[in-house]
Design an enzyme around this catalytic site. Structure first.
Site, mmCIF file in Angstrom:
data_model
loop_
_atom_site.group_PDB
_atom_site.id
_atom_site.type_symbol
_atom_site.label_atom_id
_atom_site.label_comp_id
_atom_site.label_asym_id
_atom_site.label_seq_id
_atom_site.Cartn_x
_atom_site.Cartn_y
_atom_site.Cartn_z
ATOM 1 N N HIS A 141 45.727 42.220 10.218
ATOM 2 C CA HIS A 141 46.736 43.286 10.218
ATOM 3 C C HIS A 141 46.983 43.730 8.777
ATOM 4 O O HIS A 141 48.119 43.997 8.390
ATOM 5 C CB HIS A 141 48.034 42.792 10.852
ATOM 6 C CG HIS A 141 47.947 42.502 12.309
ATOM 7 N ND1 HIS A 141 48.958 41.891 13.028
ATOM 8 C CD2 HIS A 141 46.961 42.742 13.211
ATOM 9 C CE1 HIS A 141 48.602 41.766 14.293
ATOM 10 N NE2 HIS A 141 47.389 42.270 14.426
ATOM 11 N N TYR A 155 21.894 41.606 -1.040
ATOM 12 C CA TYR A 155 22.815 41.234 -2.121
ATOM 13 C C TYR A 155 22.760 39.728 -2.369
ATOM 14 O O TYR A 155 22.881 38.915 -1.450
ATOM 15 C CB TYR A 155 24.242 41.646 -1.758
ATOM 16 C CG TYR A 155 25.276 41.290 -2.787
ATOM 17 C CD1 TYR A 155 25.260 41.886 -4.046
ATOM 18 C CD2 TYR A 155 26.282 40.372 -2.506
ATOM 19 C CE1 TYR A 155 26.216 41.571 -4.997
ATOM 20 C CE2 TYR A 155 27.247 40.060 -3.451
ATOM 21 C CZ TYR A 155 27.205 40.665 -4.687
ATOM 22 O OH TYR A 155 28.155 40.368 -5.627
ATOM 23 N N SER A 173 46.694 30.558 20.228
ATOM 24 C CA SER A 173 47.670 31.630 20.414
ATOM 25 C C SER A 173 49.045 31.234 19.887
ATOM 26 O O SER A 173 49.576 30.178 20.226
ATOM 27 C CB SER A 173 47.776 31.978 21.901
ATOM 28 O OG SER A 173 48.731 32.990 22.123
ATOM 29 N N GLY A 174 49.606 32.109 19.031
ATOM 30 C CA GLY A 174 50.992 31.967 18.614
ATOM 31 C C GLY A 174 51.324 30.796 17.723
ATOM 32 O O GLY A 174 52.500 30.464 17.552
ATOM 33 N N ASN A 227 43.535 37.060 14.194
ATOM 34 C CA ASN A 227 42.842 35.900 14.745
ATOM 35 C C ASN A 227 41.427 35.839 14.198
ATOM 36 O O ASN A 227 40.897 36.825 13.676
ATOM 37 C CB ASN A 227 42.832 35.906 16.281
ATOM 38 C CG ASN A 227 42.979 37.307 16.848
ATOM 39 O OD1 ASN A 227 42.031 38.079 16.842
ATOM 40 N ND2 ASN A 227 44.172 37.643 17.296
ATOM 41 N N SER A 285 43.609 32.401 21.472
ATOM 42 C CA SER A 285 44.224 33.667 21.090
ATOM 43 C C SER A 285 44.196 34.671 22.243
ATOM 44 O O SER A 285 43.242 34.724 23.022
ATOM 45 C CB SER A 285 43.483 34.262 19.892
ATOM 46 O OG SER A 285 43.854 35.599 19.673
ATOM 47 N N SER A 286 45.255 35.475 22.314
ATOM 48 C CA SER A 286 45.306 36.510 23.358
ATOM 49 C C SER A 286 44.203 37.539 23.196
ATOM 50 O O SER A 286 43.886 38.272 24.133
ATOM 51 C CB SER A 286 46.671 37.198 23.327
ATOM 52 O OG SER A 286 46.891 37.812 22.060
#
Length: 442
Positions: A99, A213, A47-48, A33, A76-77
């Site tokens: 992930h 930078y 969510s989902g 998320n 989102s959860s």
């Protein structure tokens, strides 16, 4: 929806970066998320909902306590993790939760990612690990916040994934990319050997460098008064084109690496900190052989000293390519040369030698590269960093960069399952002589 809760720009960012997460392999399906802050409000992934189906108007808005205040979609959860970090870290304007597979591997082992590659400094002295807590809970939010503290820009979530933060969502996404890249390099390095870990002093120095930078200096501001005009048109076009090609061919991530092309006493080199897809021939700056910027509105690459040191030492060199290609960078982090386990190594020499670690963007790093290349090599590894390749033209240097990464991959994979056969010096000499006239008509 109230006017102050519209967050049109921020909701568009959620839509765009969600699709980019999928494209860049940082997540699968609806995992992960993204959130963007504007004042006391936060736009966050719904969510989902599959990322490729999220339109800006689908993105919900919550306040800093996580209460849903706008948008029809459910947030989102993981909203608690986002809002807790944004509320407690005033420097954070964007949060990205991925992930990504290599980083999630270390998360599943409950092990931090150490400083085996210099880009770890975008995060801190390592990527620490937050203890496992059930997803979507206040406990996970607390664990993540405590692990990040005030000094880290990312952490692993044990048995879960990655949380990255930044002043903007663009910066947070760049950090997430660097986490996954460093995780891949470390994973590959420990699979075949023992990587060299940078000292705390070296990482501290890098963190300070990265804080500035891409910023302009006074000397670069003076250079903006000198237009590029029609100078080195072909060279600037090649730098622009090959920068994009590096991304497409997987030789770098984000804004990492650099390309230069020489014409006489001047060098076209990509600008510092600018995404490759945004670089046009007109925006490519010029430097002289001492590394001083002589034209262009954007500051020249921070690695100009290394490029120009090579040009001064090697009159036969007309192009230099610096990549962060993953397999070659694995051996750079091991500080091991790439040996002649494949005949195409002869494009670079009898091996691809490696330097010790030196601070990036310094004259000292340029000196190490010049020493490693000598008169006979077309490529070398930069310890805990990446690859330098050279050629009579920048196109030739780029071809050697591709060959270097290919040979690195073959050598890595051979090492992973056995003991590669190394070609004899006499055969390398034969191959080198053949490649000297490769593609030429007799």
């Amino acid at each position: 929806m109230t006017p102050e809760a519209k967050l049109d720009t921020e909701r568009t960012k959620i839509s765009e970066f969600g699709q980019r997460m999928l494209k860049d392999g940082l997540t699968l399906g609806t995992g992960g998320n993204i959130s963007v802050r504007n004042g006391n409000h936060v736009a966050i992934s719904p969510s989902g909902v599959p990322y490729d189906e999220i339109e800006p108007e689908d993105v919900p808005v919550v306040d800093l306590e996580g209460d849903h205040i706008a948008g029809e979609s459910k947030p989102s959860s993981e909203f608690r993790m986002h809002t807790d970090v944004i509320r407690e870290r005033p420097d954070v304007g964007g949060v990205v939760h991925t992930h990504s597979p290599y980083a999630s591997t270390f998360a599943s082992m409950g092990e931090p990612i150490p400083a085996s590659h210099y880009l770890i400094a975008f995060i801190g002295d390592e990527v620490p690990v937050a203890p496992y807590e059930t997803y979507g809970t206040a406990e996970l939010a607390t664990a993540a916040l405590e692990t990040l503290g005030e000094e880290y820009n990312a952490c692993l979530l044990e048995n879960h994934g990655v949380l990255a933060v930044g002043e903007t969502v663009d910066e947070a996404y760049e950090v997430a990319m660097m986490v996954e890249y460093c995780a891949q390099i470390h994973y590959q390095a420990i699979s075949v050997g023992e990587p060299e870990i940078l000292s705390n002093e070296a990482v501290t120095e890098l963190i300070e460098i990265f804080e500035h930078y891409g910023e302009h200096t006074d000397s670069q501001d003076e250079a903006t008064e000198v237009p590029v005009g029609d100078a080195l048109q072909a060279e600037r076009a090649a730098v622009s084109e090959l920068g994009r090609q590096m991304l497409e061919d997987g030789l770098t991530k984000g804004t990492g690496g650099n390309v230069s092309s020489r014409n006489g006493e001047e060098v076209a080199i990509n600008p510092s900190g600018v995404p490759y897809e945004e670089i046009t021939p007109e925006t490519v700056p010029l430097v002289d052989l001492q590394g001083e910027q002589v034209a262009g509105k954007l500051p020249a690459s921070s690695e100009s000293p290394m490029h120009t040191a090579i040009y001064r030492a090697r009159e036969d060199v007309g192009g230099v390519v610096h990549t962060h290609s993953p397999y070659a960078s694995t051996f750079a982090s091991l500080q091991e040369p790439i040996e002649a386990s494949h005949y195409l190594i002869a494009f670079a020499g009898d091996q691809v030698p490696v330097t010790a670690y030196e601070t990036p963007a310094t004259e000292a790093l340029g000196e190490l590269a010049v020493e490693a290349l000598g008169d006979e090599y077309g490529a070398c590894l930069l310890g805990n960093h990446g690859v330098i390749t050279i050629g009579e033209s920048v196109e030739e240097a780029y071809e050697i960069a591709l060959m270097t990464e290919y040979c690195a991959r073959i050598h890595y994979q051979a090492r992973s399952v056995g003991e590669p056969k190394i070609l004899a010096d006499t055969e390398i000499k034969t191959l080198t002589e053949r490649f000297a006239d490769y593609g030429q008509q007799s």
